[in-house]
Design a protein around this motif. Sequence first.
Motif, short mmCIF file in Angstrom:
data_model
loop_
_atom_site.label_atom_id
_atom_site.label_comp_id
_atom_site.label_asym_id
_atom_site.label_seq_id
_atom_site.Cartn_x
_atom_site.Cartn_y
_atom_site.Cartn_z
N SER A 158 16.30 -11.69 -7.84
CA SER A 158 15.17 -10.77 -6.91
C SER A 158 15.05 -10.52 -5.63
CB SER A 158 13.88 -11.95 -6.72
OG SER A 158 12.69 -11.76 -7.09
N ASP A 159 14.14 -10.61 -5.28
CA ASP A 159 14.01 -10.02 -3.60
C ASP A 159 13.53 -11.18 -2.83
OD1 ASP A 159 13.70 -7.27 -0.82
OD2 ASP A 159 11.97 -8.58 -1.16
N GLU A 160 15.19 -11.90 -1.95
CA GLU A 160 14.78 -13.20 -0.99
C GLU A 160 13.57 -13.16 -0.74
OE1 GLU A 160 17.41 -15.92 1.77
OE2 GLU A 160 18.51 -13.86 0.22
N LYS A 161 13.24 -12.20 0.43
CA LYS A 161 12.30 -11.43 1.35
C LYS A 161 10.56 -12.01 0.79
CE LYS A 161 12.61 -9.60 5.25
NZ LYS A 161 12.27 -7.86 5.38
N PHE B 155 10.75 -16.16 -14.35
CA PHE B 155 11.77 -15.20 -13.83
C PHE B 155 12.50 -13.97 -14.98
CE2 PHE B 155 11.07 -17.87 -10.42
CZ PHE B 155 11.16 -17.07 -9.01
N PRO B 156 12.86 -13.07 -15.20
CA PRO B 156 13.52 -12.33 -16.31
C PRO B 156 14.54 -13.21 -15.69
CG PRO B 156 12.13 -10.53 -14.29
CD PRO B 156 12.30 -12.14 -14.26
N LYS B 157 14.94 -13.71 -17.76
CA LYS B 157 16.73 -13.82 -17.37
C LYS B 157 17.65 -12.56 -17.68
CE LYS B 157 19.50 -15.71 -21.05
NZ LYS B 157 19.90 -16.25 -22.25
N VAL B 158 18.19 -12.68 -16.06
CA VAL B 158 18.71 -11.67 -16.71
C VAL B 158 20.86 -11.73 -17.26
CG1 VAL B 158 20.23 -10.12 -14.43
CG2 VAL B 158 18.28 -11.23 -14.16
N GLU B 159 20.99 -10.54 -18.33
CA GLU B 159 22.37 -10.72 -19.09
C GLU B 159 23.66 -10.79 -17.94
OE1 GLU B 159 22.52 -12.03 -21.67
OE2 GLU B 159 20.22 -11.64 -22.31
N ASP B 160 24.53 -11.84 -18.09
CA ASP B 160 25.50 -11.14 -16.68
C ASP B 160 26.71 -10.39 -17.74
OD1 ASP B 160 25.04 -13.47 -15.70
OD2 ASP B 160 26.13 -14.90 -17.29
N GLN C 65 0.82 -1.52 0.02
CA GLN C 65 -0.36 0.12 -0.03
C GLN C 65 0.83 1.58 0.13
OE1 GLN C 65 -3.15 -0.53 -0.80
NE2 GLN C 65 -2.36 -2.78 -0.12
N ALA C 66 2.42 1.23 0.11
CA ALA C 66 3.18 2.34 0.24
C ALA C 66 3.12 3.16 -1.30
CB ALA C 66 4.38 1.97 0.97
N VAL C 67 3.42 4.29 -0.77
CA VAL C 67 3.82 4.39 -2.70
C VAL C 67 5.29 4.44 -3.81
CG1 VAL C 67 4.58 7.36 -3.53
CG2 VAL C 67 2.73 6.84 -1.40
N HIS C 68 5.85 3.82 -2.79
CA HIS C 68 6.95 3.00 -2.97
C HIS C 68 7.85 2.41 -2.05
CE1 HIS C 68 11.26 3.04 -4.94
NE2 HIS C 68 11.63 2.99 -3.54
N VAL C 69 7.72 1.19 -2.46
CA VAL C 69 8.31 0.04 -2.27
C VAL C 69 9.64 -0.45 -1.98
CG1 VAL C 69 8.03 -2.45 -1.45
CG2 VAL C 69 5.77 -0.93 -2.23
N ASP C 70 10.81 0.01 -1.43
CA ASP C 70 12.12 -0.94 -1.55
C ASP C 70 12.37 -1.71 -1.78
OD1 ASP C 70 12.70 1.95 -1.26
OD2 ASP C 70 12.49 1.85 0.84
N TYR C 71 12.85 -2.97 -2.87
CA TYR C 71 12.83 -3.97 -2.95
C TYR C 71 14.68 -4.08 -2.88
CZ TYR C 71 8.00 -5.21 -4.18
OH TYR C 71 7.28 -5.20 -4.18
N LYS C 72 15.02 -5.55 -1.63
CA LYS C 72 16.53 -5.75 -2.20
C LYS C 72 16.64 -6.57 -3.10
CE LYS C 72 20.60 -6.68 0.88
NZ LYS C 72 20.65 -7.59 1.99
N LEU C 73 16.84 -6.36 -4.62
CA LEU C 73 17.14 -6.71 -5.91
C LEU C 73 18.83 -8.06 -5.33
CD1 LEU C 73 15.86 -5.56 -8.12
CD2 LEU C 73 14.65 -6.75 -7.16
N GLU C 74 19.03 -8.88 -5.63
CA GLU C 74 20.22 -9.53 -6.05
C GLU C 74 19.95 -10.98 -5.98
OE1 GLU C 74 21.70 -9.69 -1.41
OE2 GLU C 74 19.23 -10.90 -0.96
#
Length: 342
Positions: A227-230, A337-342, A181-190
């Motif tokens: 992605s976000d582990e949590k 899941f999106p393919k992430v280029e190395d 519901q927050a205006v901006h959600v912080d994701y820890k992408l790793e």
Amino acid sequence: MKLRDWLTMLKLSRPWILLLCINTAFFIFLAWVAYPETFKLLVGIMIIFSAASIVLGELFVRKSQTKQDKVFYKFLREPSLEQESVLIQSIGEIHKEKVNDLANKLRMLNDQLDEVKLQSRDYEEFIESWVHEIKTPIALFNFVLQNRKEEMSELVYQRLEHARININDHVEKILFYARLQAVHVDYKLERVSLNLCYEDVQLELQSLLDEKEVNVISNMEDVPIVSDEKTIRFIFTQILVNAVKYSHEKMDSFIWLKTGFDSVKNRYYLKISDNGIGVLHSDLPFIFDKGFTGDNPNKKQSTGIGLYLVKKLCDELQIKIEVESTYGKEFVIQFLFPKVED
């Protein structure tokens, strides 16, 4: 300027263009009466002059309209007294009363919006604080269960462990719902290991799996996803808890997990399937709707919020979801899941 813009301007300017044409026709008539020997030359000059007047007039109107539009949109973005005054000067004092009414309404709406944002932020902070506070008694509950297990009967321990899992599940749902519901959600992408996420969730849910006698068969290979582990752990929990909740009670129940790469869709996938009661075909398009519980007569009581949160989180992280089900036999959900280029 595009042809469509010219046509629009001509359409809006029809009254004064028509008046100009009538005046030109009148002067052509006078020229025919007064100067028949130079009539053709005068007609040509008047037509050229009228056409030039129309073009120059349209250009002037266009320039003036563009300037007014800039002032107006700036006023909409910031309906301050200063911008209100600039707008009135741009379009004329005749519109002052209307602009005043609009400005007052916009300022009132902006104040209400700021108040709602503040309330939303306070609500989010309260929920997060409540979740962290409630985790303390939950941790104590876990400690007692782990260290006093031998003092309880197996049935009592299973019931308490089941209650602990349900409490944890509901708390996590509340937390993720508040975050969304927050205006901006912080994701820890790793880089995330699906295997490690699954192992953590399985350890957390093992007593529930044992109580319901549900066997999990994992054929997972680590795939390179970011992605976000949590969030991934939360998604695992929701899908596995649902699979257990809707498992068959009178037959051996299984959950299968598989990962891989789909060369056609150019995405890595996680597929989770079970041989539970499944979903009615008519319900399948709506299972991610908030509060949807369906018409399945065999379904247990449910809030309908778990899969809704899963879908919302996957949309945020650009994870596609595909589902299929055979009622009474199986339910399959696949995450791409999106393919992430190395």
